[in-house]
Write a protein that holds these residues in place. Structure first.
Motif: not given
Length: 658
Positions: A407, A409, A504, A532, A562-563, A566
């Motif tokens: 993932c 971001d 993201d 989001k 995703r979190d 981030h």
């Protein structure tokens, strides 16, 4: 999945010598390392009837795409080489040790100017003595009690520096739990001696200190100094409390690690009691994933390799005796190898009767309980992860299981200090050792789509370059390669591609990532984006998102990934932004990097003194040659006034830092 018959070497090609073998996947990544007294016999067992193989062995041989081997001179050499490669390449199908807890150690940093007592976890540091492992509650109580008698520094470096600048000790100094070397209450030499006394007490010399304090207390009573006698009495009580906390279970000269295991077809729960000076000093547990249809003796051999082979475990933590329920295979070679690491004799024994056998029964009971607890947790964890991965595969209509997900971001503030993160999940579990950070500059930092294109391109260009390098270095499948072959030195940072890339963002970010992969000719990696606002899953070239139910385990997994991406990106962004907030005139000097700037300021003490120094004086600083000294002098102003040179400024507040 590969068919093992496509890469099975001919029986006559496999030597009967001792050696080490490696199974590789289609990307050239080593997925399993093993050793054998007879390579031909061992390797042929992997290509037997699939129905006779353990589930993990079956999965491994079908995941692999090639097998190679290396002949060695003896079984001891095979043992050493096998451990070296397991440690270097971390093959996913080798025994994986997962602590059921993270155990802390009581550490004393004897390498510092003022040694510090602290609770530490993780990797070991040079110049630091470790005692333990302990449980979290016990170690805090032990440390708090001992600081009363041995008031060694326990504060952080920041607190120490503030105390030195202000001339006032911290709270621990005022309550007599620190000798306060920061303000000169005790000399550097005396404080180091105090720290050594702390280490000696923890190392098993408790009776000597207690006897000394008892003698001093009697002398104080004889001199009618009852106040000092009362303090000594309290110190004696404190030391005895620590000393007696662990019951004596064996003779006081016994230093041993006692192991036991409880296992099923897939996993094994291992427990160990650390006995030092006849007392149980700590306990630890692992859960081991089994791959081969290994006997108990082979399991113990692998366990000893990985427990004691780690650098932080060598010498200081290898005891004289290792007690096991069954002797490992090649236990003579194993004892010889461990003795070399310890720089002293090591014996591996099976206790038959008496106190040691009784203690092993206790360790076995702990292993049995740990296995039951792990099974109850494993059932829910495995079910949830498998369900999440299966839901994602079905919802995205992907042909391959999602063994690896990456993932990405992007993080910035109004287009400044643009960075990106890459987090990795394998089999639904985060692989933090494979996380990566990217700094983005130039045209790639114009907007999020350009940044995403840049990051994906860089990641997969590295992958393609490493694959090419690996292909040039690796010998053909089944080739007998000499020890230390070039192929084994190629440890790729991006050698293993994902099945799925998650970004993201929405359609723009997904299309940018997809375009980057297409431009590199990579077609077997799926791309999705998680927006989001509505938590919609977008796929390339689609006008509509994939909608996963709010209760979907697959959606929960994407959200967690995703979190995490981030979090990782914003942490890197804040660190980069913090460094960019302070600019210095020294940054404008050609050839003067951060290390030489630090050395220059350490030598002169301030930027003002640097400006006032002559080229000859500047060249006396560490790493500053005549040419660089002349450049510094020219940049800062030849008259020492600094005219024409910008001062050091905090870019947020505008405050002059010089």
């Amino acid at each position: 999945m590969a068919d093992p018959s496509t890469y099975r070497p001919k029986t006559g090609e496999i030597p009967t010598d001792p050696g080490v073998y490696r199974f590789r996947d289609e990307h050239g990544r080593i997925i399993y390392v093993g050793k054998a007294k007879n390579l031909r016999s061992r390797l042929n067992s992997y290509f037997a009837n699939p129905a006779t193989l353990l589930p993990k062995t079956h999965a491994m041989v079908h995941h692999a795409a090639s097998v190679q081997w290396t002949i060695v001179g003896s079984e001891l050499e095979a043992l050493q080489l096998e451990y070296t490669w397991i440690k270097e390449f971390a093959p996913r199908y080798n025994l994986a040790f997962r602590d059921d807890k993270t155990y802390p150690y009581l550490a004393v940093s004897m390498g510092e100017k003022y040694p510090r007592v602290q609770v530490m976890r993780g990797e070991r540091r040079k110049g630091t003595k470790y005692f333990g492992p302990y449980t979290a509650g016990a170690i805090r109580e032990t440390m708090d009690t001992l600081l009363r008698v041995f008031p060694v520094r326990s504060c952080s470096p920041g607190v120490l520096r503030r105390a030195e600048r202000s001339g006032r000790p911290c709270l621990l100094g005022y309550i007599d739990k620190c000798a306060a070397p920061c303000v000169g209450r005790i000399s550097e030499e005396d404080h180091k001696a105090l720290a050594q006394d702390f280490c000696d007490f923890m190392g098993g010399e408790a009776k000597r200190f207690i006897s000394t304090l008892e003698k001093q207390m009697k002398e104080a009573v004889a001199e009618l100094d009852y106040e000092r006698a009362a303090r000594l009495r309290d110190d004696i009580i404190a030391l005895k409390k620590v000393f007696e906390r662990n019951a004596v279970v064996l003779a006081e000269d016994t230093n041993a690690d006692i192991f036991a295991v409880e296992q099923d077809e897939l996993e094994a729960a291992v427990q160990v009691f650390y006995v030092r000076g006849g007392r149980i000093r700590g306990q630890r547990g692992w859960v081991v994933e089994k791959v081969e249809d290994a006997t108990d003796a082979e399991l113990w051999e692998h366990l000893m390799q990985q427990v004691y082979g780690a650098e932080e475990s060598q010498q200081d933590n290898i005891p004289r005796q290792i007690l096991l329920p069954e002797l490992p295979t090649n236990h003579e070679y194993l004892a010889e190898w461990l003795g070399g690491l310890r720089q002293g004799k090591v014996s591996i024994k099976v206790p038959q009767r008496g106190e040691k056998a009784a203690l092993m029964d206790t360790v076995q009971a702990n292993a049995r309980q740990a296995m039951l607890l792990h099974k109850s947790r494993r059932a829910g964890d495995l079910t949830t992860r498998s369900l999440a991965l299966a839901e994602l595969q079905e919802a995205l209509d992907l042909p391959m299981p999602l063994l690896r997900i990456e993932c990405y971001d992007i993080s910035h503030v109004q287009g400044t200090n643009v960075v990106a993160s890459m987090v990795v999940v394998e089999d639904g579990i985060a692989k933090k050792g494979e996380y990566r950070k990217f700094a983005i500059t130039g045209d790639a930092a114009i907007d999020d789509t350009a940044s995403m294109y840049d990051v994906i391109s860089r990641r997969f260009k590295n992958y393609l370059a490493e694959q090419q390098e690996r292909a040039q270095a690796a010998p053909a499948s089944g080739q007998i390669s000499p020890g230390g072959e070039a192929a084994e030195t190629v440890r790729g940072k991006f050698a293993y591609p994902p099945n799925l890339v998650v970004v993201d963002g929405g359609v723009p970010q997904v299309n940018a990532a997809s375009r980057a992969l297409a431009d590199l000719g990579i077609t077997d990696v799926a791309v999705v984006g998680l927006a989001k606002r509505l938590e919609e899953v977008w796929v390339p070239d689609s006008d509509f998102p994939v909608i996963l139910p709010r209760s979907s385990e697959g959606l929960y997994l994407l959200q967690r990934i995703r979190d995490e991406a981030h979090r990782f990106a914003i942490t890197f962004h804040r660190a980069k932004r913090g460094k960019a907030m302070v600019a210095s005139v020294l940054d404008t000097v050609p050839g003067l990097g951060p290390a030489k700037q630090k050395a220059l300021l350490a030598h002169f003490g301030s930027l003002k003194k640097v400006r006032a120094a002559s080229p000859d004086e500047l060249s006396q600083a560490k790493g500053i040659g005549p040419a660089l000294a002349a450049a510094i002098h020219a940049t800062l102003g030849a008259d020492g006034s600094g005219e024409g040179a910008a001062p050091a400024v905090n870019m947020t507040t505008g405050e002059i830092l010089d």
